[in-house]
Scaffold this motif. Structure first.
Motif, short mmCIF file in Angstrom:
data_model
loop_
_atom_site.label_atom_id
_atom_site.label_comp_id
_atom_site.label_asym_id
_atom_site.label_seq_id
_atom_site.Cartn_x
_atom_site.Cartn_y
_atom_site.Cartn_z
N GLN A 51 0.83 -1.20 0.00
CA GLN A 51 0.00 0.00 0.00
C GLN A 51 0.87 1.26 0.00
O GLN A 51 1.86 1.34 0.72
CB GLN A 51 -0.90 0.01 1.24
N CYS A 52 0.51 2.22 -0.82
CA CYS A 52 1.27 3.48 -0.89
C CYS A 52 0.36 4.66 -0.57
O CYS A 52 -0.86 4.57 -0.72
CB CYS A 52 1.90 3.65 -2.28
N PHE A 53 0.99 5.76 -0.17
CA PHE A 53 0.26 6.94 0.28
C PHE A 53 0.77 8.17 -0.46
O PHE A 53 1.93 8.23 -0.88
CB PHE A 53 0.43 7.12 1.79
N SER A 54 -0.09 9.17 -0.59
CA SER A 54 0.27 10.40 -1.30
C SER A 54 0.65 11.49 -0.30
O SER A 54 0.43 11.38 0.90
CB SER A 54 -0.90 10.88 -2.15
N LEU A 55 1.20 12.58 -0.83
CA LEU A 55 1.53 13.72 0.01
C LEU A 55 0.28 14.33 0.63
O LEU A 55 0.30 14.78 1.78
CB LEU A 55 2.26 14.78 -0.82
N SER A 56 -0.82 14.33 -0.11
CA SER A 56 -2.06 14.90 0.44
C SER A 56 -2.58 14.05 1.60
O SER A 56 -3.07 14.60 2.60
CB SER A 56 -3.13 15.00 -0.66
N LEU A 57 -2.45 12.72 1.52
CA LEU A 57 -2.86 11.85 2.62
C LEU A 57 -1.95 12.06 3.84
O LEU A 57 -2.42 12.09 4.97
CB LEU A 57 -2.81 10.38 2.19
N LEU A 58 -0.65 12.21 3.57
CA LEU A 58 0.29 12.44 4.66
C LEU A 58 -0.02 13.74 5.39
O LEU A 58 -0.02 13.79 6.63
CB LEU A 58 1.72 12.47 4.12
N LEU A 59 -0.32 14.80 4.65
CA LEU A 59 -0.65 16.08 5.27
C LEU A 59 -1.93 15.98 6.11
O LEU A 59 -2.01 16.55 7.20
CB LEU A 59 -0.81 17.16 4.20
N ALA A 60 -2.92 15.26 5.60
CA ALA A 60 -4.16 15.08 6.35
C ALA A 60 -3.89 14.35 7.67
O ALA A 60 -4.45 14.69 8.72
CB ALA A 60 -5.17 14.30 5.51
N LEU A 61 -3.00 13.36 7.63
CA LEU A 61 -2.66 12.61 8.83
C LEU A 61 -1.89 13.49 9.83
O LEU A 61 -2.15 13.43 11.03
CB LEU A 61 -1.82 11.39 8.45
N ILE A 62 -0.97 14.30 9.34
CA ILE A 62 -0.22 15.20 10.22
C ILE A 62 -1.15 16.22 10.88
O ILE A 62 -1.02 16.52 12.08
CB ILE A 62 0.90 15.91 9.43
N CYS A 63 -2.10 16.75 10.13
CA CYS A 63 -3.08 17.70 10.69
C CYS A 63 -3.90 17.05 11.80
O CYS A 63 -4.13 17.66 12.86
CB CYS A 63 -3.99 18.22 9.59
N GLN A 64 -4.33 15.81 11.57
CA GLN A 64 -5.10 15.10 12.59
C GLN A 64 -4.25 14.83 13.83
O GLN A 64 -4.71 15.00 14.97
CB GLN A 64 -5.62 13.78 12.00
N PHE A 65 -3.01 14.43 13.61
CA PHE A 65 -2.07 14.17 14.70
C PHE A 65 -1.86 15.44 15.53
O PHE A 65 -1.91 15.41 16.77
CB PHE A 65 -0.75 13.69 14.10
N LYS A 66 -1.62 16.55 14.87
CA LYS A 66 -1.40 17.82 15.55
C LYS A 66 -2.59 18.21 16.42
O LYS A 66 -2.43 18.67 17.55
CB LYS A 66 -1.13 18.91 14.51
N THR A 67 -3.78 18.00 15.91
CA THR A 67 -5.00 18.34 16.64
C THR A 67 -5.19 17.45 17.86
O THR A 67 -5.51 17.93 18.95
CB THR A 67 -6.23 18.22 15.72
N LEU A 68 -4.97 16.16 17.69
CA LEU A 68 -5.24 15.21 18.77
C LEU A 68 -4.17 15.20 19.85
O LEU A 68 -4.47 14.94 21.02
CB LEU A 68 -5.39 13.80 18.19
N MET A 69 -2.94 15.50 19.49
CA MET A 69 -1.86 15.46 20.49
C MET A 69 -2.00 16.58 21.53
O MET A 69 -1.65 16.42 22.68
CB MET A 69 -0.51 15.56 19.79
N LYS A 70 -2.49 17.74 21.10
CA LYS A 70 -2.78 18.84 22.02
C LYS A 70 -1.59 19.20 22.92
O LYS A 70 -1.75 19.43 24.12
CB LYS A 70 -3.99 18.49 22.90
N SER A 71 -0.41 19.21 22.35
CA SER A 71 0.77 19.61 23.11
C SER A 71 1.69 20.44 22.23
O SER A 71 1.75 20.22 21.01
CB SER A 71 1.52 18.39 23.66
N ASN A 72 2.42 21.36 22.83
CA ASN A 72 3.28 22.25 22.06
C ASN A 72 4.54 21.57 21.54
O ASN A 72 5.22 22.13 20.68
CB ASN A 72 3.68 23.46 22.92
N ASP A 73 4.86 20.41 22.07
CA ASP A 73 6.10 19.74 21.66
C ASP A 73 5.86 18.54 20.74
O ASP A 73 6.79 17.80 20.44
CB ASP A 73 6.90 19.29 22.87
N SER A 74 4.62 18.34 20.28
CA SER A 74 4.32 17.13 19.51
C SER A 74 5.11 17.05 18.21
O SER A 74 5.56 15.98 17.79
CB SER A 74 2.82 17.02 19.22
#
Length: 332
Positions: A51-74
């Motif tokens: 399975q392969c992933f695109s840059l747009s999928l990677l960015l969507a995952l990073i945005c979700q990660f940033k939101t859910l981690m809720k920390s300044n050092d994530s």
């Protein structure tokens, strides 16, 4: 005609930043289904090596990660986690005999291991400079967050392959953040904000530092395992930027012709990536002017000619539009 990576081309494996991100999120108690929700990535995709992933999928995952981690050092934590990745691709960098070899290896596989940015390196006198630029269009908040990820990964790599503590300077275009203590904790005290570029800068002697973790055999094995010759590529935005940077007389029409497109198709493709040709042209001219004026200490006339400005006042006006300051203020 060479094919370049576009925003929705699926070529990234789950190894590298995707796996590092998932492991870090799960270690913080974030359920996998919650992390993947709305990203276009499904749990079974992470276990399927084909399975392969695109840059747009990677960015969507990073945005979700940033939101859910809720920390300044994530972002910083993710960068450190990325360097600890055990994939052959990462090992081919970490096991390099010197820092210089590690950076050369990273440049060859950057589209796979660090796909969101590309770098341009310069050596001048006793210093080594790396300028960072996004491979795709991003808003300022996401761009700053991704810079945190890769800056932390970079300093972590420096510490691994250097025999002593590496003194590195970090310049960022973003405003001084409220979470400055996280920057200083993860990157050190040599951090500046509201600069006209994003740049890493250190003593060039570090490039020759022997890597105590290096193994010639394991290094070559990891290179062979990762099949690097198949992964050498550029994003479309990077390819356009490189062409603009090399040739001072590039127009939109000339560049469109080079990429075998009509001007309208060329503009449309850039827009799909979140950028415009004039934006990329200004950025490349700005970076070239800043390096020539600020590092190499060339005069306005020399730099203006290098950038195809044959009228010094026009060059000064353009430079102030790019940076907010005049060439003389930069030198001060």
């Amino acid at each position: 005609m060479q094919q370049y990576i576009s925003l929705d081309d699926k070529y990234l494996s789950a190894e590298g930043i995707i796996t590092a991100l998932v492991e870090l999120a799960q270690g913080r108690g974030i359920p996998l289904h919650k992390l993947l929700r709305g990203t276009g990535i499904f749990e079974q995709d992470l276990y399927d090596l084909s399975q392969c992933f695109s840059l747009s999928l990677l960015l969507a995952l990073i945005c979700q990660f940033k939101t859910l981690m809720k920390s300044n050092d994530s972002g910083f934590l993710l960068g450190h986690q990325l360097v600890n990745d055990v994939s052959p691709t990462m090992q081919s960098v970490r096991l390099s005999p010197t820092l210089g070899a590690a950076l050369k290896q990273l440049q060859q596989i950057r589209a796979t291991l660090a796909p969101l940015f590309f770098t341009r390196g310069h050596i001048f006198q006793e210093d080594f400079y790396l300028y960072l630029q996004p491979s795709i269009g991003m808003d300022e908040s996401l761009k700053s967050y991704c810079f945190e990820i890769y800056s932390a990964a970079f300093i972590s790599l420096l510490k691994r392959v250097s025999s002593h503590y590496p003194h590195c300077y970090f310049d960022f275009t973003c405003k001084r953040p409220r979470h400055i203590q996280e920057y200083e904790q993860h990157l050190g005290l040599r951090v500046r904000f509201e600069q006209p570029y994003t740049r890493w800068h250190f003593d060039k002697q570090l490039l020759k530092c022997a890597n105590s973790e290096s193994s010639a055999l394991r290094w070559q094995q990891s290179i062979a395992q990762s099949e690097l010759h198949k992964n050498v590529s550029q994003s479309f935005v990077e390819a356009v930027c490189q062409r603009i940077y090399r040739d001072k007389n590039n127009s939109l029409a000339n560049s469109a012709e080079y990429f075998a497109m009509s001007p309208a198709t060329f503009k449309r493709k850039l827009k799909q990536h979140g950028v415009s040709y004039s934006q990329l042209q200004d950025e490349q001219n700005k970076l070239k002017a800043l390096h020539l004026l600020g590092v190499r200490q060339q005069g306005n006339e020399q730099v203006a000619e290098r950038l195809a400005f044959y009228d010094i006042p026009n060059f000064r006006r353009a430079f102030k539009r790019w940076t907010g300051i005049t060439p003389s203020q930069l030198k001060i």
